[in-house]
Design an enzyme around this catalytic site. Structure first.
Site, short mmCIF file in Angstrom:
data_model
loop_
_atom_site.label_atom_id
_atom_site.label_comp_id
_atom_site.label_asym_id
_atom_site.label_seq_id
_atom_site.Cartn_x
_atom_site.Cartn_y
_atom_site.Cartn_z
N CYS A 65 76.04 24.62 43.39
CA CYS A 65 75.66 24.83 42.00
C CYS A 65 75.42 26.32 41.72
CB CYS A 65 74.37 24.07 41.68
SG CYS A 65 74.51 22.31 41.96
N ARG A 86 81.93 29.43 42.90
CA ARG A 86 81.06 28.67 43.81
C ARG A 86 81.52 27.22 43.92
NH1 ARG A 86 75.97 31.29 44.52
NH2 ARG A 86 74.91 29.31 44.83
N TRP A 145 77.73 21.28 41.26
CA TRP A 145 78.55 20.72 42.33
C TRP A 145 77.78 19.47 42.77
CZ3 TRP A 145 78.22 19.53 47.56
CH2 TRP A 145 79.44 19.34 48.22
N ASN A 182 69.47 24.47 41.66
CA ASN A 182 70.43 24.50 42.75
C ASN A 182 69.68 24.08 44.00
OD1 ASN A 182 72.53 24.95 44.51
ND2 ASN A 182 72.20 27.16 44.65
N GLY A 183 70.17 23.04 44.67
CA GLY A 183 69.50 22.59 45.90
C GLY A 183 69.33 21.09 45.90
N GLU A 216 92.47 26.96 61.97
CA GLU A 216 92.24 27.60 60.67
C GLU A 216 93.37 27.24 59.71
OE1 GLU A 216 90.16 28.99 58.90
OE2 GLU A 216 91.18 30.33 57.49
N LYS A 273 92.90 25.23 56.13
CA LYS A 273 93.38 25.78 54.85
C LYS A 273 94.33 24.81 54.16
CE LYS A 273 91.14 29.46 54.45
NZ LYS A 273 90.18 28.91 55.41
N GLU A 326 92.29 22.05 52.70
CA GLU A 326 91.46 22.51 51.58
C GLU A 326 92.28 22.74 50.32
OE1 GLU A 326 89.51 26.10 53.47
OE2 GLU A 326 87.85 25.25 52.35
N HIS A 349 99.07 14.40 74.90
CA HIS A 349 97.85 13.59 75.12
C HIS A 349 97.45 12.83 73.87
CE1 HIS A 349 97.28 15.43 79.05
NE2 HIS A 349 97.55 16.59 78.48
N LYS A 399 81.97 27.18 47.46
CA LYS A 399 82.13 28.42 48.23
C LYS A 399 81.03 28.56 49.26
CE LYS A 399 83.95 32.33 49.35
NZ LYS A 399 85.20 32.32 50.13
C1 AGP Z 1 86.66 27.87 54.50
O1 AGP Z 1 87.85 28.08 53.75
C2 AGP Z 1 85.74 26.89 53.80
N1 AGP Z 1 85.48 27.31 52.46
C3 AGP Z 1 84.52 26.52 54.63
O2 AGP Z 1 84.96 25.91 55.81
C4 AGP Z 1 83.60 27.70 55.02
O3 AGP Z 1 84.21 28.50 55.99
C5 AGP Z 1 82.31 27.11 55.61
O4 AGP Z 1 81.71 26.34 54.60
C6 AGP Z 1 81.34 28.18 56.11
O5 AGP Z 1 80.95 28.98 55.04
P1 AGP Z 1 80.19 30.36 55.38
O6 AGP Z 1 81.16 31.20 56.13
O7 AGP Z 1 79.82 30.93 54.04
O8 AGP Z 1 78.99 30.02 56.22
#
Ligand code: AGP
Length: 637
Positions: A2, A28, A112, A136-137, A497, A501, A504, A520, A632
């Site tokens: 949020c 965010r 969010w 937020n929280g 990674e 991506k 995501e 395996h 984010k």
């Molecule tokens: C990565 O593309 C994601 N947005 C997510 O995995 C992110 O890396 C993870 O939430 C950790 O965030 P941070 O690096 O702000 O701690």
């Protein structure tokens, strides 16, 4: 997560400023948005909606231009105009309205969803009898509070935890408390993590907020006409050159007379000053600078990030005396840590364990004292990483944070903090910050004068020059049922990674695994609809990875083979196989091969997998900057 924005202004209208700052908070991640403001008749107006900020802005403009008016009753019950381009469920109380005024005090929110579905009723601000709040929280004890309020005849519009906050304040007001005391008493009843701001239509010259476990930034605008309380510095970029970050437990109260006078109080209600720091965010940081998306801009900045890290990163921290190193993080940051495991063990001879923060924080730690605990986080607010670090701090362990956001919670609470120089990363998917995190760990491992990163830069340069080839491949794979990413050694974290991506950005199921694991299990997945993305820089593992690739092709699995020109003599049959697409990047081989080149090459392939995911998302018409359901910074468990 949020986003919160709130403004007390000497101007007669804050709505435009609220919306403008909400736009800066979009990065965010959110699913609904809203604003509340006290208009010039001292009536609380609230407009909130699911969908994008554009929907909210249309509603606000529509209300202001088409004369939709508000009930004269006071204190006004919460009024919400709810519009939603996807679901067309416009809920509007069938009452007469006065024309929507303007107002010099307001709050805004991008939600969010955590507790309660994505719905207008669960969107913020939440209101009750003239009180409006944004949050937020997580309020962990909201159920018992809600039951108690229902017994006090309060009715709830939605299922969110945040709604109890507005009604608790309203209840204290009903029992005779002044607004500030009603707020303070409410906060004392809450448990959980939160950043909350509240306004009240019978106290139109006061705005009050508090920080408990979620970030909160304040600032007076450069023209001294607006006082802001926001979730982060980006919301205040180009508005406040000087900002302050609240600390745990702080309250901030701003009251308007002929001036905007604000004060900060501790949890024990003692006045305190917080440092004023320069808000270093420029338009260049928060603008797309001609790129279609922030993500593309930030991928393109990856080579610059390497230069910035080499020239400006202050790695005044010695790891050489530690018996072992634990790296704790989430998501992409975890993969940066996993990549650095190979580097540290190979180049510094120190044992490294890499752990997922959400596991580390709850495990019974049997961790040696003479170890270093490194917490990697782009945002510096990821609740699992923060909680894991707090646990290590409580155990008296040596903690080091590698963080990209100044004054974030993790940066401030670590035993020692090193700031990465990726610059602001607006795209929800971490791209350039991954490069910065890896460079930080590399520079902790080998000192600058032994570091030669030309191989990384050369390959990245070739990748950017050849990005149209990656775009063509993205068009080819965009409808695949699922994908497998594989690599060996330092290429294995890059495969992980790349898979993250792709998930995501394109919402296609993708799994990363070590190439050696192919037989395996993963090989059972191979069929003509499953693409295998092979990270294969020319290194000590190349032959083995090539044979894994042949095993996949033999079972009619299509392959995207990422390699460099040093491999050309060995991939002729691969290039003649119509099931394989080879993307060959040029190393522009540095005069003398560095012994570190083999270990560093894979990092440049991160740019390739970032671009592949980006172009696949674009080929599917998806939002590369704000993927669905993602935030984010994950500031709630
Ligand atoms: C990565 O593309 C994601 N947005 C997510 O995995 C992110 O890396 C993870 O939430 C950790 O965030 P941070 O690096 O702000 O701690």
């Amino acid at each position: 997560m949020c986003g919160i924005i709130s403004i007390l202004s000497k101007k007669d209208d804050v709505i435009g400023d609220l919306i403008a700052s909400l736009r800066k908070l979009e990065y965010r991640g959110y699913d609904s948005a809203g604003i509340s403001y006290i208009d010039d008749n001292s009536v609380l107006q609230t407009i909130k909606t699911i969908g994008k900020i554009e929907v909210l802005e249309d509603l606000v403009t529509k209300n202001q231009t088409e004369g939709v008016v508000r009930p004269p009753s006071k204190p006004s019950e919460s009024e919400f105009l709810i519009g939603d381009t996807e679901h067309r469920s416009v809920v509007q109380q069938e009452t007469d309205y006065e024309e929507l005024g303007r107002g010099s005090i307001g709050i805004g929110h991008t939600r969010w969803a955590t507790h309660g579905k994505v719905s207008p009723q669960n969107a913020h601000p939440h209101t009750s009898n003239g009180v409006a709040i944004v949050h937020n929280g997580i309020i962990e004890n909201y159920r018992e509070l809600k039951n108690s309020l229902i017994r006090d005849n309060f009715e709830f519009d939605g299922e969110s935890d945040s709604e109890v906050i507005a009604k608790l304040i309203s209840n204290h007001l009903k029992n005779g408390l002044e607004f500030i005391d009603a707020f303070k008493n409410t906060i004392a009843q809450l448990s959980g993590t939160f950043a909350i701001v509240a306004i009240y239509d019978l106290a139109p010259n006061i705005i009050i907020g508090t920080k408990r476990g979620a970030p909160m930034t304040i600032g007076l605008s450069n023209d001294k006409l607006n006082f802001y309380i926001a979730s982060d510095a980006i919301a205040l970029s180009t508005l406040c050159d000087e900002i302050s970050y609240l600390e745990e437990g702080d309250y901030v109260i701003c009251e308007k007379s002929d001036q905007l006078n604000y004060r900060i109080l501790t949890e024990n209600w003692e006045s305190i000053e917080r440092d004023k720091v320069q808000n270093t965010i420029s338009m260049a940081d928060v603008g797309k600078n001609g790129f279609e998306d922030f993500m593309m801009k930030e991928i393109s900045e990856e080579p610059i990030v390497i230069d910035n890290m080499i020239t400006q990163f202050n790695c005044d921290f010695d790891i050489s005396h530690y018996r072992s190193i634990y790296i704790i993080a989430c998501g992409t940051s975890f993969y940066a840590g996993l990549l650095s495991k190979y580097w540290i063990e190979e180049m510094a001879g120190i044992h490294v364990d890499v752990e997922i923060a959400s596991e580390f924080r709850y495990r019974n730690l049997v961790s040696p004292k003479d170890s270093l605990y490194v917490f990697i986080s782009q945002s510096g607010e990821t609740i699992d990483t923060l909680a894991a670090m707090r646990k290590a701090n409580q155990l008296g362990l040596d903690t080091l944070s590698i963080v990209n956001v100044d004054s974030s919670s993790i940066a401030r609470e670590a035993g020692h903090n090193l700031k990465t120089l990726a610059g602001f990363e607006i795209g929800v998917a971490s791209t350039k910050s991954f490069i910065a995190q890896a460079m930080a760990m590399l520079m902790l491992t080998i000192k600058k004068n032994n570091l030669d990163v030309r191989i990384i830069k050369n390959i990245m340069h070739s990748i950017l020059l050849g990005k149209d080839k990656i775009k063509v491949i993205a068009e080819k794979i965009k409808d695949s049922k699922s994908m497998l990413y594989m690599g060996r050694g330092c290429s294995y974290p890059i495969a992980l990674e790349g898979a993250l991506k792709m998930k995501e950005l394109s919402y296609i199921s993708a799994e990363g695994y070590p190439s050696g694991e192919t037989k395996h299990g993963p090989i059972a997945m191979i069929d003509s609809n499953v693409y295998s993305i092979v990270i294969a820089p020319f290194d000590r593992y190349f032959d083995k990875t090539l044979s894994n690739t042949q095993e996949i092709l033999a079972r009619h699995g299509p392959v995207i083979f990422l390699t460099t020109d040093r491999a050309i003599p060995f991939i002729e049959d691969l290039e003649n196989n119509n099931l394989a697409d080879c993307i060959i990047f040029h190393e522009d081989a540095v005069p003398q091969e560095n012994q570190t080149d083999e270990l560093l090459r894979p990092l440049s392939f991160a740019m390739a997998v970032h671009l592949l995911a980006y172009y696949t998302a674009k080929a599917k018409g998806l939002d590369a900057d704000k993927p669905r359901n993602l935030a984010k910074s994950v500031t709630v468990e």
